[in-house]
Design an enzyme around this catalytic site. Structure first.
Site, short mmCIF file in Angstrom:
data_model
loop_
_atom_site.label_atom_id
_atom_site.label_comp_id
_atom_site.label_asym_id
_atom_site.label_seq_id
_atom_site.Cartn_x
_atom_site.Cartn_y
_atom_site.Cartn_z
CB SER A 35 -8.57 1.26 5.70
OG SER A 35 -9.19 2.52 5.58
CB SER A 81 -8.15 3.88 2.66
OG SER A 81 -7.30 3.21 3.58
CE LYS A 96 -3.98 1.99 2.51
NZ LYS A 96 -4.80 1.92 3.73
#
Lengths: 484, 495
Positions: B183, B159, B79
């Site tokens: 997330s 997210s 990420k």
């Protein structure tokens, strides 16, 4: 209350509280491993944490915590075994994180007291409200480029202690005495070097005025005053300004002000309306700071002797007056010097040599106690020579001056110059006889009752022996010969 | 089986048996990224091919010497919130568009130490703020799943939407995520993969760009529960650079899956039966309860009375922390700067142009709730409620070993839906936020499809630092559900 401002409407007293920012002596910063040395190349002592790079996290420096605890103990203050760090949020170019990590709601040190001594000799107690740890900011440099400001982050993240006093101060002189005493304690503890020129100690001064017996009126805070003299001047100027406002029917606004030393006046830095909303909240990157009572006890056991205790001990151990003891303990190095000289010797004689001849010599040669040309050991040795009769007090002055000049030891100087005291009664008798022979008229006057001439004869005999004769022996022999 | 369709566990076995090389495995993923990333936009940055292959070759050499680490040769996505040394790290924000960290985050450093091969940096909501991966400055991520008979572009959740889409579509065997209020778990559910938010403090936060420090936690996003255990084992551990990281030993999480769950007590919190919950989700939840009962678990009704305040509390605390954490993005020392004649001007322009709308919303909310006069009513009260929420969990775990709930209140929705009203968007986190507030571990496992063919997940929440039981129960659920569906867009499809 000795300090009052006489206004048109009567007398005003002043109310002052001080917030002192003291840089903690430590090798690395409060939350990072970067060095804290003063005067390094700009931005050479900045870690990624100090520059607030993304994802960087603070980790508390245990030595800084120990220093804060030592300071708290030195201020006779309560140590809080649990304290917390908060974020104080504001934007400025010298503040990389956009917040300062400080202790707002739960400081590491609570209430304490400091005893100060005024020039009148009066002793007063000033309360300490709290002491907390916080990060210093960086520095902006405006004179390197016509349109740009430069940022130096060497100081960013350096550990500070903010030491807050109660509003107990009622005179400018007390503020000065408080700051000197606080600095003295910090230096004894080794927790802050107290160097105001380098900015390692600075004061925010809260000032208000009131008529006797009134509750507190609005105060103003004078920020970042960097000398003790300026603190005292700022208080006087600010108090006078406030009295004038009140007496002309005005209202003092609570605001932050700056002291302009050149003009001797304070001026507005920001008004209450412009006051920052710092949005304090607990720093989620740091756990509550929990310390153990045993650790505090161990730090306490290892504390050096502090000025008040040392002063009392000097009085009792060396039999010297309170005033002299105060002069000696003002600086730890002087106290240590004195103690080396006085240990096992005549303490009163030692104090007169240290605060008299030695201080004068240091003054004259622009040296400090640390760079003294005469070591404490050498001075002690010289006192030994006086005590064992090798030299007398008068010759000692000469030996001392030579020590200052050459750095040689007293033994060597006595030998080199042949200053050993004359105790041979034959030599002394011969000198007396010679003096009496060439001053027959004076001898007659003396014998007819003019006792005062005795000193005159002593002087001549000492001169005859080049000052080296043992004064006691001279007195004794002279008396018997004159009275014969 | 194609190389891009393997689990970590399968791939590791294949590498160890030299059925294929780490180089072949990496190349297959680079090819898949080459084919699909333009559509999915799952990666913001793909690492240079030669770097990826060099890392794979090094892994092959270790296998040859019999020195392979836990994640050796396994190609994973990272990420783009984890700082990676020498590799651009953006947080999906314009303000960090060209930021190249000179340091490696602790979590990614551990993965590298374990031999993982990084493929690239996956897309996310800007600064991890969002539940649909539509706030990225580098464009939205497309969910590789499609509704039956409908070509609408669906969101992958957020997210960690890029990570979820990449793992689901075969562009990585697994990926790192971060979870602040859901997330990891919500995008895992939306994309039909497994996502684990570990206990707060299990993984170091050092070098991971902060959103809300008291909530942020890194975790694995994988294709199986066993993989989640394996990857967490590689990611977790004490870090002296993070004062909030835990010094508890890291168990062998990979061994927790497959353990019998017989006799474990599973709590069903009454408060999660939210009004308006889609019938299909309620039914799947019942199914999950039945599966665990069949596996020998005892099912118990429990109450988490403060659940209803979870979302409101979260949307005070998280923005408050973010408003302070994001103050450092001022254009002075790194990142993008917009020049102006005054310092305030630099701040205003840099931050107005550098941050997207959602980030600015949250900074404003956070600034507001911390302001003088509002602090007590908002932030302080929220902290008190947070304590109550945490206590709810602690008390529930006196009766039960884990809790079972749906992961999200809906399946993936289409880009453009839920976008008019931020609060509607925030409701996506309603089931995931409480565990974040309490700091307890929570796992999302894909268990079925809805009537339109979209994956749904169930969430297993456990005690502080008891990821092992969560993984065991997750494994049982996974085995019972036998979820083997693939998304429409997939590296194996249409080749």
């Amino acid at each position: 209350m000795s300090y009052v401002i006489e206004g048109k409407t009567g007398s005003w007293e002043i109310v002052v509280g001080l917030e002192v920012h003291a840089q903690i002596v430590s090798n690395s910063k409060l939350f990072s491993g970067a060095s804290t040395t003063f005067g390094a190349e700009p931005n050479s002592q900045v870690s990624l944490v100090d520059a607030a790079f993304p994802g960087m996290l603070p980790v508390i420096n245990k030595e800084c915590v120990a220093q804060a605890v030592r300071t708290g103990l030195g201020l006779n203050a309560r140590i809080n075994l649990e304290s917390r760090f908060d974020r104080k949020n504001y934007f400025y170019a010298d503040l990389p994180q956009g917040y300062q990590i400080s202790q707002f709601a739960h400081p590491i040190v609570g209430e304490g007291t400091i005893e100060i001594e005024l020039s009148s000799g009066e002793i007063r107690k000033i309360g300490i409200t709290r002491l907390h740890m916080e990060q210093d900011a960086g520095k902006l440099i405006h004179d390197q480029d016509p349109t740009k400001s430069m940022v130096d982050l060497n100081r960013a993240g350096v550990a500070l202690m903010e030491i807050v006093s109660e509003p107990d101060i009622r005179e400018p002189e007390e503020a000065g005495a408080y700051l000197r005493k606080l600095r003295q304690i910090l230096r004894y503890l080794g927790t802050c070097d107290g160097n105001m020129e380098e900015g390692s100690m600075r004061a925010d001064v809260n000032v208000s005025v009131r008529k006797a017996g009134e509750p507190f009126r609005t105060r103003c805070e004078i920020k970042n005053v960097n000398s003790i003299r300026f603190v005292m001047q700022a208080i006087e100027a600010e108090a006078a300004r406030q009295v004038e406002i009140w007496e002309s029917g005005g209202e003092v606004d609570q605001e932050t002000r700056l002291f302009d030393a050149a003009r001797g006046e304070t001026r507005t830095m920001r008004s209450k309306e412009d006051a920052h909303d710092y949005r304090y909240f607990p720093d989620p990157d740091l756990l509550p700071l929990v310390i153990e009572q045993e650790w505090v006890d161990a730090l306490k056991a290892a504390l050096p002797e502090l000025p008040d205790a040392k002063r009392a001990r000097f009085q009792s151990d060396y039999g010297i007056p309170f005033y002299d003891a105060g002069v000696l303990v003002a600086e730890q190095a002087v106290a240590d010097f004195y103690e080396t000289v006085a240990k096992g010797r005549d303490g009163k004689l030692a104090v007169s040599w240290v605060t008299g001849d030695l201080f004068a010599a240091l003054n004259r040669t622009s040296k400090t106690i640390e760079t003294s040309p005469v070591s404490a050991e050498a001075l002690g040795k010289m006192l030994d020579l006086i005590a064992d009769g090798t030299i007398n007090g008068k010759i000692a002055k000469e030996v001392f001056e030579d020590m200052v000049e050459t750095g040689e030891g007293p033994d060597a100087i006595v030998e080199k110059k042949g200053l050993r005291q004359v105790t041979d009664t034959g030599v002394i008798d011969a000198a007396i006889e010679s003096v009496m022979a060439s001053n027959a008229d004076k001898v007659a006057e003396y014998r007819s009752g003019k006792d005062k001439l005795f000193g005159f004869f002593v002087g001549l005999v000492m001169k005859e022996t080049k000052g080296k004769a043992n004064p006691a022996l001279v007195n004794e022999a002279l008396k018997s010969k004159l009275d014969a | 089986m194609m190389l891009t369709g393997l689990t970590l566990t399968e791939a590791r076995a294949g590498l160890a048996a030299r059925k294929f090389s780490a180089r072949e495995l990496a190349q297959a993923h680079l090819d898949a990224i080459g084919r699909l990333n333009t559509q999915l936009n799952a990666y913001i940055t793909v690492l240079p091919e030669q770097d990826v292959l060099a890392a794979a070759d090094a892994a092959d050499a270790r296998y040859a010497k019999g020195e392979a680490g836990l994640m050796d040769g396994l190609p994973v996505g990272v990420k783009d919130l984890f700082c990676t040394k020498g590799v651009k790290t953006t947080a999906a924000s314009k303000i960090l568009a060209n930021f190249v960290p000179p340091y490696e985050s602790s979590v990614t450093a551990r993965l590298l130490d374990a031999g993982a091969v990084f493929l690239g940096k996956t897309n996310l909501d800007e600064f991890a703020m969002g539940s649909a991966n539509i706030t990225s400055a580098f464009g939205s991520v497309l969910n590789p799943w499609k509704r039956k008979g409908d070509d609408a572009a669906l969101v992958p959740g957020g997210s960690s939407g890029g990570s979820a889409a990449a793992v689901a579509a075969g562009l990585a065997l697994a990926a790192t995520g971060t979870d602040t209020g859901g997330s990891i778990r919500q995008p895992a559910a939306f994309c039909g993969i497994v996502g684990l938010k570990p206990t707060y403090g299990r993984c170091s936060r050092w070098g991971t760009i902060a959103f809300a420090s008291s909530l942020d936690q890194a975790g694995p996003m994988t294709r199986s529960v066993a993989d989640a255990g394996l990857m967490l084992e590689a990611m977790a551990g004490f870090d002296e650079k993070d004062s909030t990281s835990s010094n508890r030993p890291v168990p062998e999480f990979s061994k927790a899956v497959g353990k019998s769950v017989k006799g474990l007590r599973v709590g069903i919190p009454a408060e999660y039966r939210a009004p308006g919950m889609p019938e299909e989700i309620a039914r799947l939840w019942e199914q999950g309860i039945a599966w665990l009962r069949e596996a020998g678990c005892e099912v118990v009704d429990v109450s988490l009375p403060h659940t209803k305040y979870g979302l409101a509390t979260y949307y005070i605390i998280a923005p408050a922390e973010c408003s302070s954490n994001l103050a450092r993005y001022d254009g002075i020392r790194f990142g993008e700067r917009q020049d102006a004649p005054t310092l305030d001007g630099i701040y205003e322009r840099t931050r107005a142009e550098g941050f997207g709308q959602e980030v600015r919303n949250r900074i404003l909310m956070g600034t507001y709730v911390l302001s003088a006069g509002y602090y007590d009513a908002y932030y302080l009260k929220a902290q008190k409620v947070r304590t109550l929420i945490k206590r709810d969990f602690v008390q529930a775990f006196e009766q039960v070993d884990v809790l079972l709930t749906p992961t999200a209140p809906s399946a993936a929705f289409a880009q453009g839906e839920n976008m008019d009203d931020p609060v509607q968007m925030y409701l996506n986190d309603i089931f995931t936020v409480p565990a974040s507030m309490a700091g307890v571990p929570a796992l999302s496992v894909p268990v079925g499809l809805d009537s339109r063919g979209l994956p749904l997940g169930l969430q297993i929440i456990g005690r502080h630092f008891d990821e092992e039981t969560v993984l065991s129960v997750g494994g049982a659920l996974e085995a019972a559900a036998g979820f083997a569906h693939k998304p429409t867009l997939h590296a194996e499809a249409g080749v």
